[in-house]
Design a protein around this motif. Structure first.
Motif, PDB file in Angstrom:
ATOM      1  N   GLN A 134       0.834  -1.189   0.000  1.00 61.97           N
ATOM      2  CA  GLN A 134       0.000   0.000   0.000  1.00 61.97           C
ATOM      3  C   GLN A 134       0.871   1.242   0.000  1.00 61.97           C
ATOM      4  O   GLN A 134       2.067   1.179   0.262  1.00 61.97           O
ATOM      5  N   PHE A 193       0.955   5.270   1.546  1.00 59.64           N
ATOM      6  CA  PHE A 193       0.395   6.248   2.475  1.00 59.64           C
ATOM      7  C   PHE A 193       0.794   7.617   1.962  1.00 59.64           C
ATOM      8  O   PHE A 193       1.962   8.003   2.001  1.00 59.64           O
ATOM      9  N   ILE A 214      -4.713   6.610   2.143  1.00 61.53           N
ATOM     10  CA  ILE A 214      -4.084   5.306   1.992  1.00 61.53           C
ATOM     11  C   ILE A 214      -4.649   4.659   0.731  1.00 61.53           C
ATOM     12  O   ILE A 214      -5.868   4.605   0.546  1.00 61.53           O
TER      13      ILE A 214
END
Length: 180
Positions: A84, A86, A109
């Protein structure tokens, strides 16, 4: 000769060694990639108010309000080692009391598999743009930058700045001053 427990221990130790080696190879295969990409940021509306801070000292502080446009394509950042992203938008400026002030205004996110093409119009800041004094009114050089942390499956947690920033200035007058 060897008991089942000894043989099981040897198999487990060997398996963990192979997994550690594969994890290290995963890290090495993506550590030298360039995770920067172009970012376009534009401020639509900028206001500043002088309002009381009710937290501790009860003194008047500047509170900035920003509406911005943000456009970038982050799909190229995802590979098999990225879980992922951020994202966070920061405002940086100098004041008399501090050489560098950094305020996080917005964050998001993005998980792998989600749409990573951002095209936001007239976005409001998610967090307050407080200044510990009266340094925002008439400030001529506030810079917005988009940065991100890459959350990997294995390896380092890099902090990366996007290619492109936007500088703006706050107005010379307060918008409203409800309390003198």
């Amino acid at each position: 000769m060897h008991t089942a427990l000894t043989r099981g221990n040897a198999i487990l130790a060997y398996s963990l060694s192979v997994l550690a080696c594969l994890t290290f190879c995963c890290f090495v295969s993506t550590v030298f990639l360039d995770y920067r990409t172009n970012v376009k940021i534009n401020t639509v509306k900028v206001l500043v108010k002088n309002v009381p801070n009710f937290s501790a000292a009860r003194e008047m502080n500047d509170l900035g309000f920003i509406t911005f446009d943000l456009k970038t394509d982050l799909t190229g950042l995802f590979n098999w080692n990225v879980k992922q992203l951020f994202l966070y938008l920061t405002a940086e400026y100098e004041s008399e009391s501090n050489v560098l002030n950094q305020v996080v205004l917005w964050d998001k996110i993005i998980l792998r598999g989600e749409n990573a093409v951002l095209d936001f119009k007239n976005m409001n800041a998610k967090y307050y743009f407080w200044d510990d004094g009266a340094n925002l009114k008439g400030h001529k050089n506030v810079t917005l930058t988009l940065s991100w942390n890459i959350i990997p499956n294995a390896g380092l947690l890099p902090s990366i700045f996007g290619l492109g920033e936007h500088s703006f200035k706050f107005p010379e007058q307060y918008t409203m001053n409800p309390i003198q």
